[in-house]
Scaffold this active site. Structure first.
Site, mmCIF file in Angstrom:
data_model
loop_
_atom_site.group_PDB
_atom_site.id
_atom_site.type_symbol
_atom_site.label_atom_id
_atom_site.label_comp_id
_atom_site.label_asym_id
_atom_site.label_seq_id
_atom_site.Cartn_x
_atom_site.Cartn_y
_atom_site.Cartn_z
ATOM 1 C CG HIS B 68 -49.738 -25.959 -60.880
ATOM 2 N ND1 HIS B 68 -49.125 -26.400 -59.820
ATOM 3 C CD2 HIS B 68 -48.205 -25.277 -61.115
ATOM 4 C CE1 HIS B 68 -48.908 -25.735 -59.357
ATOM 5 N NE2 HIS B 68 -47.826 -24.946 -59.435
ATOM 6 C CG HIS B 70 -45.379 -23.738 -62.544
ATOM 7 N ND1 HIS B 70 -45.573 -22.966 -62.628
ATOM 8 C CD2 HIS B 70 -45.234 -23.312 -63.858
ATOM 9 C CE1 HIS B 70 -46.075 -22.073 -61.914
ATOM 10 N NE2 HIS B 70 -45.936 -21.068 -63.174
ATOM 11 C CG HIS B 73 -45.884 -28.378 -58.569
ATOM 12 N ND1 HIS B 73 -47.217 -28.785 -57.743
ATOM 13 C CD2 HIS B 73 -45.931 -27.212 -58.312
ATOM 14 C CE1 HIS B 73 -46.474 -27.762 -57.067
ATOM 15 N NE2 HIS B 73 -46.279 -26.632 -56.913
ATOM 16 C CG HIS B 157 -50.242 -20.611 -59.091
ATOM 17 N ND1 HIS B 157 -49.461 -20.396 -58.174
ATOM 18 C CD2 HIS B 157 -49.483 -22.310 -59.979
ATOM 19 C CE1 HIS B 157 -48.316 -20.716 -58.793
ATOM 20 N NE2 HIS B 157 -48.090 -21.940 -59.817
ATOM 21 C CG ASP B 178 -47.885 -24.050 -56.445
ATOM 22 O OD1 ASP B 178 -48.032 -24.827 -55.550
ATOM 23 O OD2 ASP B 178 -46.861 -23.829 -57.210
ATOM 24 C CD GLU B 203 -49.136 -22.212 -52.957
ATOM 25 O OE1 GLU B 203 -48.255 -21.994 -52.095
ATOM 26 O OE2 GLU B 203 -49.797 -20.907 -53.463
ATOM 27 C CG HIS B 414 -44.886 -25.683 -52.369
ATOM 28 N ND1 HIS B 414 -44.858 -23.711 -52.862
ATOM 29 C CD2 HIS B 414 -44.118 -26.308 -53.634
ATOM 30 C CE1 HIS B 414 -44.483 -23.981 -53.948
ATOM 31 N NE2 HIS B 414 -44.079 -25.512 -54.563
#
Lengths: 969, 579
Positions: B68, B70, B73, B157, B178, B203, B414
């Site tokens: 994703h 973020h 990541h 998420h 996540d 995670e 994570h």
């Protein structure tokens, strides 16, 4: 020329002959009609390729087949079946066989052997499956023939080993639908198949194909539905299926487990991996709870729904479903619910403004934390937080059902339900409010919960607010602060949404009468009275003030000390409100004031209402009027009608009854007036003008009788007879009037005949009621019937006239409950001065919101009518989904009406009103009489007579200002 | 024994810098390529030299998957692909591909423009990097090469977050990235089918937390805001631009609509507006409610929310303002905070975690007097609220996902080591699967037992299943056939077929046995005796006396000859085939 003449002669001659034939024509046609089977045969023989044959069969399938020719058709089809090489054609034939054996009135046992034979040599799996399906149809058509069923089941068992899933599927379905249900039969038959259907089906729980597994479970459920008691041994098998990879299997397995848990709730099953044992229903409950967190939402919905109906589960397990333990970094945390409760019990009012208010407290023993809950733990916590709203709704429903049967559970689930008031989907919110209302007997709201509940009052959706008002009507509040809070929030709601007025008043009425002792200490504050000073008199028209008064007066009803706290103007306001809003303000025993109830002598039994007595007395008086002179009768009737109408206005619970009788009396009055006309003594044609009154009366009576028959709910057959009788009288009047006004006898023939037919059908429909109608119009008419049938129209008219005058007035017996269908259009209000502008030729949607009371089957009967200024009327049928049912006997219509018109020069008003459609075919009388009579009369009566359709306006028209503008070029 | 090797370069017993190397059946896959927020030196990016010292990365890695958008990541992606050098395919979902470059650009700006770093990736590099990205759809199986295939599952998420299944032959690994198992205002819950992977890499941010229901928190939150607004107060909500901000906007938008409120809601512009466009586009990635209602109105077209202007902060009357950044350490949110802090009617709501040292952290820990720059003392009279809206799965959620997927092994990344320890123990206890939690740079090897698919001809299959009782697939079944391994493929064929294909002649195996009997009679008499005897015993079998003097019992042949030396001894020759 001669030849020509000759031709003419022949022509005419042949014509005559044809007419002679005509009498027999119907029969002859039927005889010469080529048989369906023959046509099919020819078609199929003609077919050169399989595709052709398929086309013929498809065409054939579109047409219905008469019962007589079914067998022939089946034979032909079978013949072709054996000849056919193409599997698709055979498939179609097989499916046609199934369709044909469904034909009503055809008994398919004659074709069963053939159908079973076809199975023998069939190679194609698809065709086999279809044939089995056909056998299933045949089997279901022959329910009283166990040996046939046995044979079919045997056939199915034989094919269970087929390698195709489709065939196995159908076999299982067949066994499920036709398998022997009683044990005894199975033993007698001693055939292989009858061994034990349950065992056979159970063996396929482990089939390699998920579709077959599903079919096996479904077959098992089918057996259960047909009354076979399933063996408990299946339970462990079914439990294994819960872990299946396929959702349809799991979904069916959940159902099966539920069924078993209902069959053997008290059996003991061992818990695997320990030597403890629990009740089966508890175990099943735990397993189904586990499925609430399944991967597939279909299964989740299924599981959540079924949970609701497992009421035998022990409370210990039940309460686990709401269990949740929070932790944060391995330290125990309290849930928001627990915190709220604690705050409440410590007497502090919601602070929660600190960070770390929810800080975790004690350390948790890592070994003791159970992350994957075994069994029931937290099932509802999961279900209510699910991402699909279908699951959430199912969970709320289940909560509702369980809480209704267990008060302690109701108390516990309250927090969760209150949470659901905040769901993002309106349906879920609405559902949870309704649920809360249903369980409100078992619960008392804490103040913090009430706070959350009341916050929803500001919701912009009217449905939600009204549901909430309903909920508040039957809620128990524990403290006086709670009542105060509720009142404040309701008043806030009132200012924000003034249209909620009625609903809020009603809500406060119940709130007051439920909590008189809690309202008492609030009275001085609410009325803002002061021990020493006079306070200004509040505005009587303020809806908020009325709301407060409604609360107080209803509380005062069961709290005699309260009126002492009222100030002078409060008493005055009471008197005013008691009269204007009598349905909201109860009768109070006020000091120094005469009360309606106090005037009643104590000899009267309490349940007999004085007003009801009044109703009966006045009717009694009317029925005894025979000895009065005509003038007196008329006056008496007029007074009684007026009395009744006023009574209806005052006493809402008697309104239906009063209106109904008033209408009836009105009809009678009209009839009497019409018969009093002087015109009857004069030679007919001269008084065309006066006739207007009589004919208008007849017309009005007709209309009123339709109203009486269709607008009231609770009308019984006794009343229907009287109504029909009145209608008959009106028709007689009509006939007489027409006879007097028209010249010539021609049109009268038809009318007389029609009238006599009606009398005839009346007699047949209400034969059982006739003995009660001594001396009535119909009674006399039936005596004269032989004479009437033979006599000329003019004579008939004469007889009718005298009978009509001499006949007695029939008593109208009153039913227990009678309610008049009413409708009230809330929206549009009709007060707007702003015209609704739209471009001509396009449509504009007008929101219509109306409440309907005591309407039976509103989806079918209620219509919206729009009247344009040019006299054009438009009738709109609202969608069934537009009707909501907030309570028994009440409906709510929220719909959109599309308007359109050509351009106008200036805005103008249109009228919107609601109509109640009726159809004398669906007449209450006909549905009540026994079936046989009904079908007879149906055959005898000409259809036109039966199908009188019409509409009754039953709401006040509302005016809407609209302005279609010409389109801009 | 085949094995799967997993080496976290980042996120091993740690949060941030997610980067996990997986080798499965000879394929090497890199999962995520994130940066670490806590460091400003080389440690902020994963150590890619671990993969290869001097070769090209492209030769070593078959593909890179980004779960994703973020930054922890995907933050190192341009550095990895452009500066270190990787030209292979990079897989991510469509929304991630759309939003990721916005965030990367923002990150670059802050690092280069604000902090003045050099030797950082450039805008052009971000663009070049994005060109290497292959976008995938949910549940779409993408063949990376002949053997390697990947498939994305919904993860909740943030918008576009996905879990990936990596599959080679029969071996498979699921990487969750996540994920969130409870739905929120704009996203649904993570979902995976029962894919039974060999390894699930999950995670574990909230390994030791079980959270309260979302609804309770939301209600409290909204109630507080509602009360403040009704009192005429102003509400400040510091947010980060993406993810939570949209959720809160929806929360407020619907609440305003439901309650018919009139107070204005403002959103400080910038990043958000751009991101909102993407949110509107990717409706299919959102939750049920938004998906169902978007035809009437797209929930991301916020009707009640307007763009904020600096001047509005001084307007009288109630208002709600969302402002960036989320920790009140700088920018617009801090400016507004300063203006409003003095009034006790106002309120500030912190919707997330605040790093130590920021103003946000200070006020959350109860400090009422703040020292601002220039020795000013700011007295905080406004109410301070904390609301946690985090979108990670909690311990229960993680367990639920494991239950859904039914993996053979679990590997935790994570998260913090101590918390992982607890969860690891729980997983092993509940599911009886082994669980691993490697640290960064530590390699975990998992032995797999892959099944080997073999082709079988339908004819043979049908023939074999027809023998014996009902077909019962749940139980293993014995079959006769010949396994042919030819051209890298396995086939099960019937023996005749095998002989034909291999061009071999059929050999029949017979077993023989000689029995010596003392019998002085003639040979044929002995035979007759044996024949009669056998006939007497074996009534159910067909015993035949052939004209050539031998006896057959089914396929067994018996012959009698006189012993060459001793005529009194007869030799019985019994011969049978292998069955």
């Amino acid at each position: 020329m001669a030849a020509h003449l000759k031709k003419r002669v022949y022509e005419e001659f042949t014509k005559v002959v044809q007419q002679q034939h005509e009498d027999l024509s119907t029969k002859k046609l039927r005889l010469t009609k080529p048989s369906k089977s023959a046509a099919l045969h020819v078609d199929l023989c003609k077919a050169t390729s399989p595709a052709d044959a398929l086309q013929y069969l498809l065409q054939f399938a579109r047409k219905p087949v008469e019962v007589e020719s079914v067998e022939g058709v089946v034979r032909i089809l079978l013949e072709h079946y054996y000849k056919e090489n193409d599997a698709s054609v055979r498939l179609k034939i097989a499916s046609l066989l199934g369709l044909l054996s469904k034909t009503a009135g055809f008994s398919p046992d004659c074709i069963m052997d053939d159908a079973i034979n076809t199975l023998q040599n069939e190679k194609s799996h698809q065709v086999l499956a279809q044939l089995l399906d056909t056998l299933l149809v045949i089997g279901t058509k022959l329910p009283e023939n166990p040996s046939v069923r046995m044979r079919l089941v045997e056939v199915a068992c034989k094919h269970l080993t087929d390698s195709s899933h489709g065939v196995r599927n159908k076999c299982l379905q067949l066994i499920g639908c036709l398998g022997p249900v009683e044990k005894g039969v199975a033993k007698e038959a001693e055939s292989q198949a009858a061994k034990d259907v349950q065992k056979i089906i159970g063996d396929h729980f482990n089939d390699q194909d998920p579709r077959v597994r599903t079919a096996a479970i479904k077959a098992m459920l089918q057996l259960h539905e047909r009354g076979l008691k399933l063996q408990q041994a299946i339970y462990s098998q079914a439990c294994k299926l819960l872990a299946d990879d396929y959702e349809q299997v799991r979904s069916a397995a959940v159902q099966l487990i539920w069924v078993l848990s209902q069959l053997y709730p008290e059996s003991i099953v061992p818990i695997p991996s320990s030597n403890e044992e629990i009740r089966l229903v508890d175990d099943a409950f735990g397993k189904i709870c586990h499925m609430v967190s399944d991967g597939s939402w279909v299964v989740r919905v299924q599981a959540a729904k079924l949970l609701g109906s497992m009421q035998q589960v022990s409370s210990h397990f039940l309460e686990q479903t709401l269990d949740k333990k929070l932790m944060s970094d391995l330290r125990r945390k309290r849930t928001a619910h627990e915190r709220a409760k604690e705050l409440y019990s410590s007497g502090e009012f919601s602070s929660g403004r600190k960070w770390g208010d929810d800080a975790p407290k004690e350390e948790i023993d890592t070994g003791a934390v159970n992350l994957i809950e075994s069994g029931a733990c937290g099932a509802f916590v999961h279900g209510l937080e699910d991402e699909m709203y279908e699951v959430r709704i199912a969970a709320v429903e289940a909560l509702c059902m369980l809480a209704q049967s267990s008060p302690s559970f109701a108390e516990k689930c309250l927090d969760f339900l209150v949470d659901m008031f905040n769901d993002e989907i309106e349906e879920v919110r609405l559902q949870s409010i309704h649920t809360m209302r249903k369980i409100s007997n078992n619960i008392t709201l804490r103040e913090d919960q009430l706070d959350t509940v009341l916050a929803v009052l500001e919701d912009s959706s009217r449905d939600i607010r009204e549901a909430l008002h309903e909920l508040l009507c039957c809620t128990n509040v524990s403290t006086k602060e709670g009542i105060h809070l509720a009142l404040v929030e309701l008043l806030k709601n009132l200012t924000k949404y003034p249209t909620d007025r009625e609903s809020i008043w009603k809500c406060l009425k119940f709130l007051g009468s439920r909590h008189p002792t809690l309202v008492l200490p609030l009275v001085p504050e609410l009325l803002s009275t002061h021990p020493f000073f006079d306070t200004p008199e509040p505005d009587m028209d303020d809806p908020a003030y009325i709301a407060v008064l409604v609360l107080i007066f209803n509380a005062a009803k069961s709290c005699p000390t309260m009126p002492a706290l009222f100030s002078d103007h409060t008493f005055r306001h009471y008197a005013y409100l008691r009269d204007s809003l009598s349905h909201l303000v109860p009768a109070l025993r006020l000091p120094g004031r005469k009360l309606v109830s106090s005037a009643v002598s104590p000899s009267i039994t309490p349940h007999e209402d004085p007003s009801q007595q009044f109703l009966h007395q006045s009717l009694e008086r009317v029925y005894n009027f025979q000895h009065l002179d005509p003038r007196g009768i008329q006056e008496l009737l007029e007074f009684t009608i007026r009395d009744l109408q006023r009574l209806g206005e005052l006493q809402s619970e008697l309104a239906g009854m009063a209106d109904f009788t008033a209408t009836y009396l009105q009809c009678q009055l009209l009839l009497i007036k019409a018969l009093q006309e002087k015109l009857w003594n004069v030679a007919a044609p001269l008084y065309l003008k006066q006739n207007a009154l009589a004919s208008a009366a007849a017309k009005q009576i007709l209309e009123e009788t339709y109203k009486m028959e269709f607008m009231y709910s609770g009308v019984e057959s006794r009343q229907v007879v009287i109504i029909h009788h009145m209608r008959l009288q009106a028709k007689a009047l009509q006939l007489i009037v027409t006879a007097r006004t028209t010249r010539g006898v021609e049109p009268l023939f038809g009318m007389c005949e029609k009238f006599l037919q009606e009398v005839d059908s009346f007699q047949r429909c209400f034969i059982s009621e006739l003995p009660h109608m001594q001396g009535s119009f119909v009674d006399k008419l039936l005596d004269l019937m032989p004479r009437l049938v033979t006599s000329k129209p003019s004579e008939v008219v004469k007889i009718l006239q005298t009978t009509l005058r001499q006949s007695t007035f029939l008593h109208l017996p009153l039913p227990e409950q009678l309610h008049r269908a009413t409708a009230n259009i809330i929206e549009p209000t009709g007060e707007s001065d702003n015209p609704l502008r739209f471009t001509s030729g396009l449509v504009v949607a007008l929101d219509v919101d109306a409440t309907l009371e005591h309407v039976q089957d509103p989806q079918g009967t209620v219509k919206v009518q729009v009247l344009y200024p040019d006299g054009q009327a438009q009738l709109i049928h609202p969608k069934p989904a537009d009707f909501r049912n907030p309570g028994p006997g009440r409906h709510r219509l929220i719909t959109q009406v599309y308007l359109s018109h050509t351009a106008w020069t200036e805005p103008c008003q249109i009228e919107v009103r609601l109509l109640l459609a009726y159809n004398s075919n669906r007449s209450k009388a006909s549905t009540r009489i026994p079936k046989s009579t009904w079908s007879e009369s149906l055959e005898a009566l000409p259809p036109s007579e039966n199908g009188i359709e019409g509409t009754i306006p039953f709401s006040k028209p509302v005016k809407v200002y609209i302005m279609p503008k010409p389109a801009r070029r | 024994m085949p094995e799967i090797k997993v080496t976290p370069l980042g996120a091993g017993q740690d949060v941030g810098r997610s980067c996990i190397l997986v080798s499965i059946a000879g394929k090497n896959v890199m999962l995520d390529c994130g940066m670490h927020m806590g460091y400003n030196d080389d440690r902020r990016f994963p150590d890619f030299s671990y993969i290869t010292q001097n070769g090209r990365l492209t030769d070593f890695l078959d593909c890179v998957i980004i779960s994703h958008f973020h930054l922890d990541h995907c933050g190192a992606l341009p550095y990895f692909s452009e500066m270190v050098g990787y030209d292979g395919p990079i897989y991510m979902t469509h929304p991630t591909k759309a939003i990721c470059p916005i965030l990367l650009e923002d990150y670059r700006k802050i690092t280069v423009d604000k902090k003045g770093e050099t030797n950082f990736f450039t805008s052009q590099m971000i663009k070049d990097c994005m060109k290497k990205v292959v976008a995938v759809h949910l549940h779409q199986t993408v063949q990376v090469d002949e053997e390697l295939e990947i498939k994305a599952y919904y993860a909740g998420h943030v918008l576009g977050a996905a879990m990936f299944q990596i599959k080679v032959g029969c071996e498979s690994v699921v990487y969750t990235g996540d994920y969130n198992m409870t739905p929120d205002r704009h996203l649904g819950a993570a979902w995976i089918d029962k894919c039974r992977p060999d390894l699930l890499i999950s995670e574990s941010t909230y390994a030791t937390t079980i959270r309260d229901s979302k609804r309770c928190r939301e209600r409290d939150f909204l109630k507080k805001v509602h009360e403040t607004v009704e009192r005429g107060g102003k509400v400040l909500i510091p947010v980060f631009a993406l993810g939570r901000a949209q959720e809160l906007c929806i929360l407020f938008g619907t609440f305003w609509e439901r309650m018919n409120l009139k107070a204005p809601i403002y959103f400080s512009t910038g990043l958000t507006e751009k991101a909102n466009h993407y949110y509107k586009l990717f409706i299919t990635w959102t939750n049920q409610k938004i998906r169902k209602t978007f035809v009437q109105r797209n929930m991301f077209e916020f009707k009640h929310i307007k763009a904020f202007d600096r001047a509005f902060a001084d307007n009288p009357g109630p208002m709600v303002v969302f402002a960036t950044p989320g920790m009140l350490h700088a920018g617009q949110s801090l400016q507004i905070f300063r203006k409003w802090a003095g009034n006790e009617k106002n309120m500030v709501i912190m919707p997330g975690y605040c790093v130590q040292g920021t103003v946000g952290h200070k006020i959350l820990s109860g400090q009422r007097k703040l020292e601002m720059e220039g020795r000013q003392i700011l007295e905080v009279k406004m109410q301070v609220e904390y609301m946690s809206f985090s979108a990670h799965a909690d311990a229960k959620g993680i367990m639920q996902l494991i239950r859904q997927a039914e993996p053979r092994n679990v590997l935790l990344v994570h998260g913090e080591a101590k918390k992982m320890e607890f969860l690891k123990q729980k997983i092993e206890q509940e599911f009886h699967v082994s669980c691993f939690m490697p640290a960064n740079g530590e390699t975990t090897t998992i032995l797999t037992n892959p099944c080997i698919p073999v082709d079988i001809s339908l004819g043979l299959l049908k023939r074999e299943t027809a023998i014996g009782p009902l077909p019962d697939a749940k139980k293993p079944k014995l079959m006769h056939g010949t396994l042919l391994m030819k051209d890298n493929s396995f086939r099960l064929v019937s023996p005749e077929q095998a002989l034909k294909e291999l061009g071999l002649a059929e050999h029949q195996l017979r077993f023989t046995c000689r029995v010596h009997i003392q019998d002085p009679r003639k040979e044929h008499e002995t035979v007759l005796r044996v024949y009669n005897h056998l006939k007497g015993i074996l009534k159910d079998y067909s015993v035949q006396h052939l004209p050539d003097g031998s006896i057959t019992v089914e396929s067994i042949l018996i012959q009698a000859t006189a012993h060459s030396e001793d005529q009194g001894t007869k030799v019985l020759l019994v011969s049978w085939t292998y069955q």
